[in-house]
Write a protein that holds these residues in place. Structure first.
Motif, PDB file in Angstrom:
ATOM      1  N   PRO A 224      84.181  56.031  38.319  1.00  0.00           N
ATOM      2  CA  PRO A 224      82.791  56.107  38.359  1.00  0.00           C
ATOM      3  C   PRO A 224      82.407  57.387  37.678  1.00  0.00           C
ATOM      4  O   PRO A 224      83.193  58.415  37.731  1.00  0.00           O
ATOM      5  CB  PRO A 224      82.576  56.211  39.645  1.00  0.00           C
ATOM      6  N   MET A 226      80.995  61.159  37.181  1.00  0.00           N
ATOM      7  CA  MET A 226      80.922  62.534  38.089  1.00  0.00           C
ATOM      8  C   MET A 226      79.506  62.595  38.260  1.00  0.00           C
ATOM      9  O   MET A 226      78.384  62.243  37.744  1.00  0.00           O
ATOM     10  CB  MET A 226      81.484  63.670  37.291  1.00  0.00           C
ATOM     11  N   GLU A 227      79.238  63.129  39.519  1.00  0.00           N
ATOM     12  CA  GLU A 227      77.987  63.524  39.944  1.00  0.00           C
ATOM     13  C   GLU A 227      77.494  64.560  38.969  1.00  0.00           C
ATOM     14  O   GLU A 227      78.062  65.379  38.672  1.00  0.00           O
ATOM     15  CB  GLU A 227      77.896  64.180  41.420  1.00  0.00           C
ATOM     16  N   GLN A 228      76.123  64.443  38.644  1.00  0.00           N
ATOM     17  CA  GLN A 228      75.242  65.223  37.772  1.00  0.00           C
ATOM     18  C   GLN A 228      74.358  65.995  38.529  1.00  0.00           C
ATOM     19  O   GLN A 228      73.634  65.321  39.439  1.00  0.00           O
ATOM     20  CB  GLN A 228      74.914  64.332  36.518  1.00  0.00           C
ATOM     21  N   THR A 229      74.160  67.123  37.956  1.00  0.00           N
ATOM     22  CA  THR A 229      72.815  67.948  38.510  1.00  0.00           C
ATOM     23  C   THR A 229      71.956  68.501  37.177  1.00  0.00           C
ATOM     24  O   THR A 229      72.523  68.568  36.190  1.00  0.00           O
ATOM     25  CB  THR A 229      73.343  69.114  39.457  1.00  0.00           C
TER      26      THR A 229
END
Length: 232
Positions: A224, A226-229
């Motif tokens: 999956p 990666m968490e993005q900001t």
């Protein structure tokens, strides 16, 4: 003060006084070398079969019996039940495909399925057209039974008959002659009980060897993101 060695169970008891061995040590030293438990190594054959279960290093192990009998058409009621039904169906309807699948599982190299299936089919139709029954294909397919028997150290028909009634033991003098008898029995089994023999071989191979198509197949692993900001 107590001796610390007496309270440690990992240290063997040693007798005091004359320094003689205890009774347990005497028994272990008096055991004969033929017990096969101490000092006997293990050798291996070219196919990975263990040797050395007897009193002498290199003594061959006893031959194993087939997982199912020759006339167990539907196999056994275990986790391979559906596979046994497939083997029975292929053996009765399309023996060329079952024989080619058995050869492919033995690891005969790429193209083994197509080459053996086409050769078997040609001999099958030739025998049925000339003689009215499948009498030519067993001459081509019986070496597969010999290869399975040698690969897994299985007992042959002559050995099983000799073990049950002792009628063939006097005719066999050495291992070479025994192997010649077993090869002849492999041919006779394929010739007179051809469908049952290739079904028995198919059940045996499916329990012992995975299909080569499932080996070395690449697996794609999806990770999956990666968490993005959001940055300013």
């Amino acid at each position: 003060m107590a001796n610390p060695e007496e309270s440690t169970p990992l240290i063997a008891y040693q007798g005091e006084g004359d320094g003689k061995d205890s009774g347990a040590e005497k028994e272990s030293k008096s055991l004969p070398a033929e017990s096969g438990e101490i000092g006997v190594g293990v050798a291996w054959t070219a196919d990975g079969l263990p040797l050395g279960h007897g009193s002498v290093v290199g003594e061959p192990v006893a031959r194993a019996s087939w997982d199912s009998s020759l006339f167990a058409c539907l196999g056994r009621n275990d986790e391979f039940c559906s596979s046994d039904l497939e083997v029975c169906l292929l053996g009765g309807v399309a023996p060329c495909m079952l024989y080619a699948s058995n050869v492919e599982r033995l690891g005969s190299g790429p193209g083994a399925f197509g080459n053996h299936c086409l050769s078997y089919t040609a001999l099958y139709f030739l025998g049925n057209s000339l003689f009215g029954w499948n009498c030519l294909a067993p001459w081509f397919s019986y070496p597969s039974r010999t290869a399975i028997r040698r690969k897994f150290n299985l007992e042959g028909s002559c050995e099983a008959l000799s073990r049950s009634c002792g009628c063939c033991g006097s005719c066999i003098e050495d291992d070479d002659q025994r192997e010649q008898f077993e090869t002849a029995c492999d041919f006779a089994t394929h010739y007179f009980c051809h469908t049952c023999s290739i079904c028995q071989e198919g059940r045996e191979l499916r329990r012992r060897l995975p299909h080569p198509g499932f080996n070395g197949r690449p697996v794609l692993v999806m990770l999956p993101p990666m968490e993005q900001t959001m940055g300013r």
